[in-house]
Design a protein around this motif. Structure first.
Motif, mmCIF file in Angstrom:
data_model
loop_
_atom_site.group_PDB
_atom_site.id
_atom_site.type_symbol
_atom_site.label_atom_id
_atom_site.label_comp_id
_atom_site.label_asym_id
_atom_site.label_seq_id
_atom_site.Cartn_x
_atom_site.Cartn_y
_atom_site.Cartn_z
ATOM 1 N N ASP A 46 11.469 -1.574 3.852
ATOM 2 C CA ASP A 46 12.515 -0.778 3.211
ATOM 3 C C ASP A 46 11.984 0.571 2.721
ATOM 4 N N LYS A 47 12.864 1.552 2.669
ATOM 5 C CA LYS A 47 12.484 2.903 2.242
ATOM 6 C C LYS A 47 12.025 2.964 0.789
ATOM 7 N N LYS A 48 12.351 1.947 -0.022
ATOM 8 C CA LYS A 48 11.953 1.946 -1.435
ATOM 9 C C LYS A 48 10.435 1.940 -1.608
ATOM 10 N N PHE A 49 9.711 1.542 -0.547
ATOM 11 C CA PHE A 49 8.254 1.467 -0.665
ATOM 12 C C PHE A 49 7.580 2.833 -0.572
ATOM 13 N N LEU A 50 8.352 3.856 -0.276
ATOM 14 C CA LEU A 50 7.884 5.236 -0.443
ATOM 15 C C LEU A 50 8.709 5.941 -1.503
ATOM 16 N N ILE A 102 5.904 13.478 -5.581
ATOM 17 C CA ILE A 102 6.135 13.521 -4.129
ATOM 18 C C ILE A 102 6.295 12.114 -3.561
ATOM 19 N N VAL A 103 5.387 11.201 -3.943
ATOM 20 C CA VAL A 103 5.454 9.800 -3.492
ATOM 21 C C VAL A 103 5.413 8.914 -4.740
ATOM 22 N N PRO A 104 6.571 8.634 -5.327
ATOM 23 C CA PRO A 104 6.610 7.895 -6.596
ATOM 24 C C PRO A 104 5.941 6.522 -6.544
ATOM 25 N N ASN A 105 5.844 5.930 -5.356
ATOM 26 C CA ASN A 105 5.298 4.580 -5.280
ATOM 27 C C ASN A 105 3.808 4.532 -4.947
ATOM 28 N N VAL A 106 3.130 5.698 -4.927
ATOM 29 C CA VAL A 106 1.698 5.664 -4.656
ATOM 30 C C VAL A 106 0.963 5.072 -5.864
ATOM 31 N N ASN A 107 -0.065 4.307 -5.615
ATOM 32 C CA ASN A 107 -0.834 3.661 -6.682
ATOM 33 C C ASN A 107 -1.489 4.731 -7.564
ATOM 34 N N GLU A 108 -1.134 4.762 -8.844
ATOM 35 C CA GLU A 108 -1.612 5.826 -9.724
ATOM 36 C C GLU A 108 -2.894 5.479 -10.471
ATOM 37 N N ASN A 109 -3.377 4.250 -10.328
ATOM 38 C CA ASN A 109 -4.596 3.850 -11.015
ATOM 39 C C ASN A 109 -5.798 4.637 -10.472
ATOM 40 N N LEU A 110 -6.433 5.444 -11.328
ATOM 41 C CA LEU A 110 -7.582 6.299 -10.992
ATOM 42 C C LEU A 110 -7.246 7.422 -10.015
ATOM 43 N N LEU A 111 -5.964 7.660 -9.782
ATOM 44 C CA LEU A 111 -5.551 8.712 -8.848
ATOM 45 C C LEU A 111 -5.923 10.098 -9.383
ATOM 46 N N LYS A 112 -6.540 10.919 -8.556
ATOM 47 C CA LYS A 112 -6.933 12.282 -8.933
ATOM 48 C C LYS A 112 -6.036 13.338 -8.278
ATOM 49 N N GLY A 113 -4.960 12.892 -7.688
ATOM 50 C CA GLY A 113 -4.092 13.802 -6.939
ATOM 51 C C GLY A 113 -4.258 13.547 -5.461
ATOM 52 N N GLY A 114 -4.248 14.613 -4.673
ATOM 53 C CA GLY A 114 -4.417 14.424 -3.238
ATOM 54 C C GLY A 114 -4.105 15.689 -2.472
ATOM 55 N N VAL A 115 -3.884 15.519 -1.176
ATOM 56 C CA VAL A 115 -3.564 16.634 -0.290
ATOM 57 C C VAL A 115 -2.289 16.308 0.471
ATOM 58 N N VAL A 116 -1.370 17.254 0.508
ATOM 59 C CA VAL A 116 -0.149 17.105 1.297
ATOM 60 C C VAL A 116 -0.301 17.939 2.563
#
Length: 495
Positions: free
Chosen positions: A254-258, A143-157
């Motif tokens: 820029d939009k690349k940051f999302l 959904i958000v390719p640029n979100v920091n994935e380190n220790l990421l457990k997912g999230g809520v949309v």
């Protein structure tokens, strides 16, 4: 909506109005539409351009305020969510659904956010926005390719509303104009007219021609936001309430940051504030801060600390990390908050609006936000009718469609820029139909060029001012002055 035509009406007729509204931001324009659509006679006076202040410098969200749920302000959230649905119904050309990912870096917070947003969706009672959903790490990264994935457990949309704030303001002005309200930008209120210790009108100066007018009215409404105290002081120096302007800055990148159409919301940053990364008009807005300032300004300046705060917190949640060199524009708005005392912290001051009626009958409305502009206006007009003794007519704005001023515009291929659309025909339309007077009016609010890309705006400004000068029959000195003022303004929007 033509300023010259409105001036002729003002000069020819010694008009007395049911409502004199001071301030042409969200609240003032909302009051003008509410009163005029009920059938009352209305004049609105704005010292600068419509939505020149905070009403063009919001986070571009039509929302209930997720963070207020945690503070237990359910009534405030419920009212805003109800108004969100009304805005989407009445201005579908401007209000759209936008999604956000709240990234979770532990499982407890993931469930905590989900339950909170389920409740947020439930109290909205709205079928026009999608339900929140819990996602795993893989889905979050998709959904958000640029979100920091380190220790990421997912999230809520979850989903909320988004709009173009100054375009909404202009369309509300056009709607009020269609209901026979007389609207003016660049018309400054210089003093109040009183008879028997009651306000009966205002003395104004046309800041373009320097002509002065005395205008009489049954009601005078002060809807000048962070500048409300200046109008109150014209009435009486006894007013004791403390208006604390709170500054919110936004960085455009820029939009690349999302790298997608879903934004990021961080409920608690390093100092407990909310951080948004919002996709908007092909760019991304990062914001916002919440910093108390002592004196209001029509063009507030961002501090280095505020810029660093937003970038530091954004970098924590993004893999591709934005830096100062990536910022294309900065815009700053001031929230008009009413505090109990000078020690009040901005994040602790309620965003609920306040209506203050003086002994002389001046009605001042302070606080609130774009999402609730319509309900605020309805309450202000209701109270004003009550104190002035006018025959009561019920508000109809909950079912009143907002005009789409750009509905019939021919979007040809002759744009002055490759980065955003702005054509000669569009510029001429803004001048003839939407009271665009200065270069800033077109570059900042009729279009959003200055808010999106400073360098490109500076590049096309000479072309725009040439078209304006021809349409307005202005000389080279006018063009030079317009460019000088505009280039000075762009420095505020630059790092």
């Amino acid at each position: 909506m033509n300023r010259s035509s409105n001036l002729k009406l003002l000069k020819i007729n010694k008009l007395t109005f049911d409502f004199i509204i001071i301030g042409g931001g969200a609240t003032g324009l909302g009051c003008a539409l509410d009163a005029s659509s009920r059938g009352y006679s209305v004049i609105l006076l704005e010292k600068f351009d419509f939505c020149k202040g905070t009403s063009s410098k919001s986070t571009k969200l039509v929302h209930g305020g997720v963070r207020y749920l945690e503070k237990g302000q359910i009534g405030l959230v419920y009212e805003a969510l109800k108004e969100r649905a009304i805005l989407k119904k009445n201005a579908p050309h401007l209000v759209k659904q936008v999604g956000f990912l709240i990234p979770a870096y532990n499982f407890f917070l993931k469930f905590y956010y989900f339950l909170g947003l389920k409740f947020y969706h439930f109290i909205s009672g709205s079928l026009s926005f999608d339900k929140p959903q819990m996602v795993n790490k893989e889905a979050a990264l998709k959904i958000v390719p640029n979100v920091n994935e380190n220790l990421l457990k997912g999230g809520v949309v979850f989903f909320d509303g988004q709009f173009d704030d100054s375009r909404m303001g202009i369309d509300i002005a056009l709607s009020a104009d269609a209901n026979k309200a007389l609207l003016f930008n660049y018309m400054s209120v210089e003093s109040l007219i009183k008879e028997n210790s009651k306000i009966k009108g205002v003395v104004v100066e046309d800041t373009l021609s320097k002509d002065k007018f005395s205008i009489n009215g049954a009601n005078v409404i002060n809807a000048t936001g962070v500048f409300s105290k200046s109008i109150m002081n014209m009435d009486s120096l006894k007013f004791k309430a403390i208006i604390r302007p709170s500054q919110g800055i936004h960085l455009v990148i820029d939009k690349k940051f999302l790298n997608g159409n879903i934004g990021i919301l961080v409920p608690k940053t390093s100092d407990g504030r909310v951080l948004f990364a919002v996709p908007w008009l092909g760019h991304v807005i990062l914001g916002t801060t919440d910093t108390l300032v002592n004196e209001p300004s029509i063009d507030p300046i961002p501090s280095n600390n505020e810029i660093d705060f937003i970038l530091y917190n954004a970098q924590k949640y993004m893999s591709l990390k934005p830096t100062r060199k990536d910022v294309k524009s900065i815009f700053v708005g001031l929230r008009p908050l009413v505090a109990k005392d000078l020690k009040s912290k901005s994040k602790d001051i309620s965003r609920k609006h306040k209506i203050i009626i003086s002994d002389t009958g001046l009605v001042s409305v302070i606080g609130g936000k774009w999402t609730t502009y319509r309900k605020m206006a309805e309450k202000v007009i209701d109270k004003s009718i009550d104190i002035s003794g006018l025959d009561f007519k019920k508000s109809i704005t909950s079912d009143l469609k907002i005009s789409n001023g750009l509905k019939n515009i021919d979007y040809s291929k002759d744009s002055l820029s490759e980065k955003f659309y702005l054509s000669e025909n569009l510029i001429i339309y803004y001048i003839r139909n939407e009271m665009a007077i200065n270069l800033d009016d077109i570059m900042s609010r009729r279009s959003r060029c200055l808010f999106l890309d400073i360098k490109e705006s500076v590049f096309i400004a000479p072309k725009v001012v040439d078209i304006m000068a021809k349409e307005l029959s202005k000389n080279n000195d006018w063009k030079k002055d317009q460019l000088k003022q505009f280039y000075k303004l762009t420095k505020i929007y630059s790092i």
